[in-house]
Design an enzyme around this catalytic site. Structure first.
Site, PDB file in Angstrom:
ATOM      1  N   HIS A 363       0.680  -1.264  -0.075  1.00  0.00           N
ATOM      2  CA  HIS A 363      -0.004   0.185  -0.038  1.00  0.00           C
ATOM      3  C   HIS A 363       0.876   1.364  -0.082  1.00  0.00           C
ATOM      4  CE1 HIS A 363      -4.025  -2.012   1.049  1.00  0.00           C
ATOM      5  NE2 HIS A 363      -3.164  -3.027   1.523  1.00  0.00           N
ATOM      6  N   LYS A 554      -9.312  13.528   4.179  1.00  0.00           N
ATOM      7  CA  LYS A 554      -8.316  12.492   4.101  1.00  0.00           C
ATOM      8  C   LYS A 554      -7.427  12.560   5.465  1.00  0.00           C
ATOM      9  CE  LYS A 554      -7.517  13.504  -0.033  1.00  0.00           C
ATOM     10  NZ  LYS A 554      -7.219  12.508  -0.989  1.00  0.00           N
ATOM     11  N   ARG A 555      -6.525  11.856   5.446  1.00  0.00           N
ATOM     12  CA  ARG A 555      -5.623  11.847   6.619  1.00  0.00           C
ATOM     13  C   ARG A 555      -4.796  13.214   6.296  1.00  0.00           C
ATOM     14  NH1 ARG A 555      -4.920   8.026  11.042  1.00  0.00           N
ATOM     15  NH2 ARG A 555      -3.058   9.445  11.439  1.00  0.00           N
ATOM     16  N   LYS A 560      -0.160  14.604   0.610  1.00  0.00           N
ATOM     17  CA  LYS A 560      -1.385  14.776  -0.010  1.00  0.00           C
ATOM     18  C   LYS A 560      -1.722  16.355   0.082  1.00  0.00           C
ATOM     19  CE  LYS A 560      -3.024  10.834   2.883  1.00  0.00           C
ATOM     20  NZ  LYS A 560      -3.892   9.870   1.839  1.00  0.00           N
ATOM     21  N   THR A 662      -9.017   6.060  -2.029  1.00  0.00           N
ATOM     22  CA  THR A 662     -10.345   5.464  -2.179  1.00  0.00           C
ATOM     23  C   THR A 662     -11.596   6.392  -1.730  1.00  0.00           C
ATOM     24  OG1 THR A 662      -9.950   4.558   0.166  1.00  0.00           O
ATOM     25  CG2 THR A 662      -9.873   3.134  -1.586  1.00  0.00           C
ATOM     26  N   LYS A 666     -15.200   7.379  -3.899  1.00  0.00           N
ATOM     27  CA  LYS A 666     -16.496   7.625  -2.845  1.00  0.00           C
ATOM     28  C   LYS A 666     -17.016   9.070  -3.194  1.00  0.00           C
ATOM     29  CE  LYS A 666     -14.517   4.742   0.728  1.00  0.00           C
ATOM     30  NZ  LYS A 666     -13.588   4.946   1.762  1.00  0.00           N
TER      31      LYS A 666
HETATM   32  C1  26Q Z   1       3.493   1.731  10.420  1.00  0.00           C
HETATM   33  C2  26Q Z   1       4.268   1.550  11.386  1.00  0.00           C
HETATM   34  C3  26Q Z   1       4.384   1.600  12.797  1.00  0.00           C
HETATM   35  C4  26Q Z   1       2.936   2.347  13.030  1.00  0.00           C
HETATM   36  C5  26Q Z   1       1.946   2.321  12.042  1.00  0.00           C
HETATM   37  C6  26Q Z   1       2.317   2.050  10.557  1.00  0.00           C
HETATM   38  C7  26Q Z   1       1.319   2.296   9.635  1.00  0.00           C
HETATM   39  C8  26Q Z   1      -0.071   2.046  10.066  1.00  0.00           C
HETATM   40  C9  26Q Z   1      -1.140   2.258   9.017  1.00  0.00           C
HETATM   41  C10 26Q Z   1       1.464   2.490   8.406  1.00  0.00           C
HETATM   42  C11 26Q Z   1       0.763   2.738   7.438  1.00  0.00           C
HETATM   43  C12 26Q Z   1      -0.745   2.754   7.597  1.00  0.00           C
HETATM   44  C13 26Q Z   1      -1.801   2.624   6.818  1.00  0.00           C
HETATM   45  C14 26Q Z   1      -1.548   3.002   5.439  1.00  0.00           C
HETATM   46  C15 26Q Z   1      -2.720   3.531   4.337  1.00  0.00           C
HETATM   47  O1  26Q Z   1      -3.567   3.366   4.929  1.00  0.00           O
HETATM   48  N1  26Q Z   1      -2.461   3.421   3.136  1.00  0.00           N
HETATM   49  C16 26Q Z   1      -3.356   3.805   2.242  1.00  0.00           C
HETATM   50  O2  26Q Z   1      -3.980   2.475   1.858  1.00  0.00           O
HETATM   51  C17 26Q Z   1      -5.044   2.558   1.086  1.00  0.00           C
HETATM   52  C18 26Q Z   1      -5.784   1.532   0.552  1.00  0.00           C
HETATM   53  O3  26Q Z   1      -4.959   0.769  -0.088  1.00  0.00           O
HETATM   54  C19 26Q Z   1      -4.520   3.458  -0.346  1.00  0.00           C
HETATM   55  O4  26Q Z   1      -5.665   4.003  -1.076  1.00  0.00           O
HETATM   56  C20 26Q Z   1      -3.806   4.771  -0.003  1.00  0.00           C
HETATM   57  O5  26Q Z   1      -3.395   5.553  -1.287  1.00  0.00           O
HETATM   58  C21 26Q Z   1      -2.774   4.400   1.025  1.00  0.00           C
HETATM   59  O6  26Q Z   1      -2.200   5.587   1.499  1.00  0.00           O
END
Ligand code: 26Q
Length: 820
Positions: A363, A554-555, A560, A662, A666
């Site tokens: 991702h 979004k975040r 972004k 995503t 939406k």
């Molecule tokens: C990693 C290490 C330590 C703590 C937390 C994390 C961590 C947690 C969550 C790293 C990344 C995430 C989430 C990532 C994420 O949401 N990525 C998104 O995934 C979507 C679904 O595929 C995509 O549409 C987005 O582009 C992408 O940013």
């Protein structure tokens, strides 16, 4: 023959009314006159849960009889959103329930509004997992979602003096009627200690893991109902508890209080969800979380497998396990350990089963976001797994040396272990080696994956790489979020689109129909007025539903580029200040999103949004032609009221950085037009809706790379473009900070100095594109036509399509119908 309905299964309004009153009395201990909002919410939820459990049991029976190949989705995050409304929809009892409650003088919407959603994820990745669970059930695919039952999910966001303040999420405070605790489904999870290698009585080498600590994971099950089908699948989340007998008997004679304290400590493993961008804090606990849920999940799969009576070497014929990013990738080593150490398979058999079981979804391309564990930490927590990773790596690299005998640099790059001190275990490499498929989440992302971060793996296994463009569930994000538009679609097309989103194409013929266009605008206006009312009641914002709703939700992250959006806002502000009588269409620019608590620049961007809002919204010269609003505490529930209200969707990340997105899907599915870069799934959305119906601007991914390589100098751009200079100067000079020129200095300095995300490179193209947006907005017939064509052509972005592709190309699974 239809006999009298059972109170726990019947679906008529009268039976639902009776069941609701029963539950209010016997579960909540209340009668209607003294019931609280929560009592009513709980009573209705249990009423719905009864009806789900009935189908759930029948689904499990059907699966047991037919022994189908089953998908196991392994994800550290799930963001399902509020359950009650979705379950009413899946069961087809929204209207009957509304009627039942009306008979009691109660309003369904008020009860729905009471639900506290499970915020067990950060953003896109967790929400994708929830959309996939919905589609798996709706497509009647046998599936289990495995994850962690965090006691504290993503933090709640408050805004104080314009700054984000985090408060702890308390989603379990009133209890969770949707989960069923399964004390009998629990597994021991060991960590730490050391290994002993001994030869057994048959001369076979055996490994004993003398662990240092022991935990227990207990299953909490949430039913996931398919829409309009009998299938109810399972979301199984693990809660960490103490393994009591270990602590309380042999080792702690007399130390009762100490044993209780250790018990409490065990529970910290599933206590809190890590926000992303917290990669460096609490690394050990994060690794424990990942191993904990993966080990429980694999032990559970082995238990289920044992009930089939099949030989263990066929494990992969029963299960397809998907790794949602690298977070669950320790599963590769854990399955090897379970098969070899615990069940006595030989290495080659176990490796065959493991590789055929797992597949990996990536991702992110951001190199800093690729998970790697410091070797000493990994060795300390998982000594046996490190040995297994080394053995996997040794065999893999031996192979690679045969293939590339004269290329040691390439071997070092491929290695699962990063050997240049300080050493790391590279989880994306373990996932790539340990599974049979690797996929990106949009076409561009998959191409870049194979040419950048995983290029060496693409060179050796091009066939392992696949694209699976993300999708979103039309049930939650259209039917639930936008009932007015959904009704209009059903009137025009019949209701087939709810399970076959490609049927929306039938709208194309209505795009220019004036009567249909009128109704379309009506439906949009209702959602805009509803959002405006929400914001008025919540924060006291006054916004005009007739204005153009321009939304970025979004975040908050620099890539972004919420601050690029702000540069446009400030540019509009400057233009109106200099020409107060200019004829510009009224715009309301809305932002929503959380910043990771440790990400200072993202938090400063939130402050800047609120600071600009404060000045702009108060300025009489704006004469209501420009408003800026920050929507606090953006979550799934808020999102459901935001997407349908949007006219314009901001998808403006630096090209090459957003894996897919995503939210972009939406918004467009709800009839918003997109202003966006050629990034992530935007590329495919634009192709699908047609270039004329998409506002494209900016550098593409290749141009972005070349721009940086050619010695990018943002300051030169600042000097050359007067509007850009004026916008930046206004921020830098403290105009939005009561004269404090220091407040936004870090942000401005970064833009003028490095500008890693190329805001200044894209500024002019963005602002000019926004001018084209304003022109289109002035012509309602043209705008509405574009919006209708967007919805008509978004069918491809259903998560049903995405899941059908995973089933066909990666999982090799088929539906197992559950009869009514
Ligand atoms: C990693 C290490 C330590 C703590 C937390 C994390 C961590 C947690 C969550 C790293 C990344 C995430 C989430 C990532 C994420 O949401 N990525 C998104 O995934 C979507 C679904 O595929 C995509 O549409 C987005 O582009 C992408 O940013």
């Amino acid at each position: 023959p239809p006999g009298p309905e059972h109170t726990r299964t019947g679906l008529s309004a009268e039976t639902l009314r009776q069941a609701f009153l029963d539950n209010l009395f016997y579960i909540q201990g209340r009668f209607p006159e003294i019931a609280t909002d929560d009592d009513r919410y709980q009573a209705l939820s249990y009423t719905v849960r009864d009806r789900l459990l009935h189908r759930w049991v029948r689904t499990i029976q059907a699966y047991k009889e037919r022994d189908p190949r089953t998908v196991c989705y392994l994800s550290a995050e799930y963001l399902p959103g509020p359950h009650l409304a979705n379950n009413l929809l899946s069961l087809g009892i929204v209207d009957a329930t509304r009627e039942a409650l009306r008979g009691l003088g109660l309003d369904l919407d008020a009860i729905l509004d009471h639900e506290e959603e499970p915020g067990l994820g950060n953003g896109g990745l967790g929400r994708l997992a929830a959309c996939f669970m919905d589609s798996l059930a709706t497509l009647e695919i046998p599936a289990i979602g495995y994850g962690i039952r965090y006691e504290y999910g993503i933090f709640d966001q408050k805004i104080q003096d314009g700054w984000q303040v985090e408060t702890s999420d308390t989603w379990l405070h009133y209890g969770n009627p949707w989960e069923v605790r399964r004390p009998g489904i629990c597994y021991d999870v060991r960590i730490g200690g050391r290994t002993e290698h001994v030869t057994d009585e048959h001369g076979r080498l055996r490994v004993h893991w003398r662990h240092a600590d022991l935990f227990r994971g207990v299953a909490y099950d949430t039913p996931v109902a398919g829409y309009g089908v009998e299938t109810v699948n399972l979301l199984r989340l693990w809660r960490a508890e103490a393994a009591e007998d270990f602590d309380f008997t042999v080792f702690n004679q007399g130390d009762y209080v100490g044993a209780v304290m250790r018990k409490v400590r065990s529970e910290t493993i599933s206590k809190v969800l890590y926000p992303n961008d917290e990669a460096d804090s609490g690394k050990r606990l994060r690794l424990l979380q990942q191993y904990f849920f993966v080990s429980c999940s694999l032990q559970d799969m082995l238990r289920i497998f044992a009930t089939t009576g099949r030989p263990l070497a066929e494990f992969h014929a029963k299960f397809a396990a998907q790794l949602n990013d690298t977070h669950p990738t320790i599963a590769v080593a854990e399955l090897m350990r379970l098969l070899v150490d615990e069940h006595g398979l030989d290495w080659d058999e176990a490796w065959q089963a493991t590789r055929h079981t797992f597949a990996y979804t990536n991702h992110t391309l951001l190199p800093e976001a690729l998970e790697k564990w410091p070797l000493p930490l990994f060795a300390d927590v998982l000594p046996r797994h490190l040995e297994i990773v080394y053995e996997i790596n040794r065999r893999f690299l031996d192979d690679m040396r045969l293939r590339y005998p004269d290329d040691p640099a390439r071997i070092a790059r491929l290695s699962i272990i990063d050997e240049t001190p300080p050493k790391y275990v590279r989880m994306a490499h373990l996932a790539s080696v340990g599974g049979h498929a690797i996929n990106g989440v949009a076409a561009l992302h998959t191409r870049l994956l194979g040419t950048t971060v995983l290029k060496d793996f693409h060179d050796i296994w091009p066939d392992k790489f696949q694209n699976k463009t993300n999708g979103v569930t039309p049930r939650r994000f259209l039917m639930l979020a936008n009932p007015g538009l959904a009704d209009l679609l059903t009137e025009a097309l019949g209701d087939g689109w709810t399970r076959d989103l490609e049927r929306l194409r039938g709208l194309e013929g209505l795009a220019d129909d004036p009567a249909f266009q009128d109704r379309w605008r009506q439906a949009k206006l209702i959602r805009k007025a509803a959002l405006a009312e929400r914001l008025r009641a919540g924060q006291g914002n006054a916004i005009d539903p007739a204005s153009l709703f321009d939304i970025q939700a979004k975040r908050i992250h620099e890539y972004k580029r919420q601050h690029l959006n702000l540069l446009h806002v400030v540019t509009l502000y400057n233009r109106l200040k200099h020409a107060p009588d200019a004829d510009v269409p009224a715009r309301t620019v809305l932002f929503g999103g959380k910043a990771a608590p440790g990400y200072a620049m993202a938090k400063l961007i939130i402050k800047l949004i609120n600071a600009v809002a404060e000045v702009v919204n108060r300025d009489p010269d704006m004469r209501d032609r420009l408003k800026v609003v920050f929507v606090p505490d953006y979550n799934v529930k808020v999102a459901q009221s935001v997407y349908p209200a949007a006219d314009l969707s901001e998808q403006i990340s630096t090209a090459g950085m957003e894996a897919s997105g995503t939210g972009n899907m939406k918004f467009s599915l709800n009839g918003a037009l997109t202003i966006g870069t050629l990034d992530g799934a935007n590329v495919e959305i634009r192709e699908a809706v047609g270039p004329d119906n998409f506002f494209l601007f900016g550098l593409d991914a290749d141009e972005a790379v070349r721009t940086r390589a050619a010695g990018y100098r943002p300051y030169a751009l600042y000097e050359r473009d007067p509007e850009l200079r004026a916008a930046v100067d206004l921020i830098a000079g403290g105009h939005f900070a009561h004269g404090d020129a220091g407040l936004f200095r870090p942000l401005v300095d970064h833009l003028l100095g490095r500008d890693d995300y190329l805001l200044l490179a894209d500024y002019r193209a963005y602002v000019d594109c926004q001018d084209r947006v304003a022109d289109a907005w002035r012509d309602p017939a043209r705008w509405t036509r574009m919006a209708i064509l967007n919805v008509a052509r978004m069918g491809r972005f259903s998560s049903d399509r995405a899941i059908a592709e995973y089933c066909r190309d990666i999982w090799n699974v088929a539906p197992a119908r559950v009869d009514g």
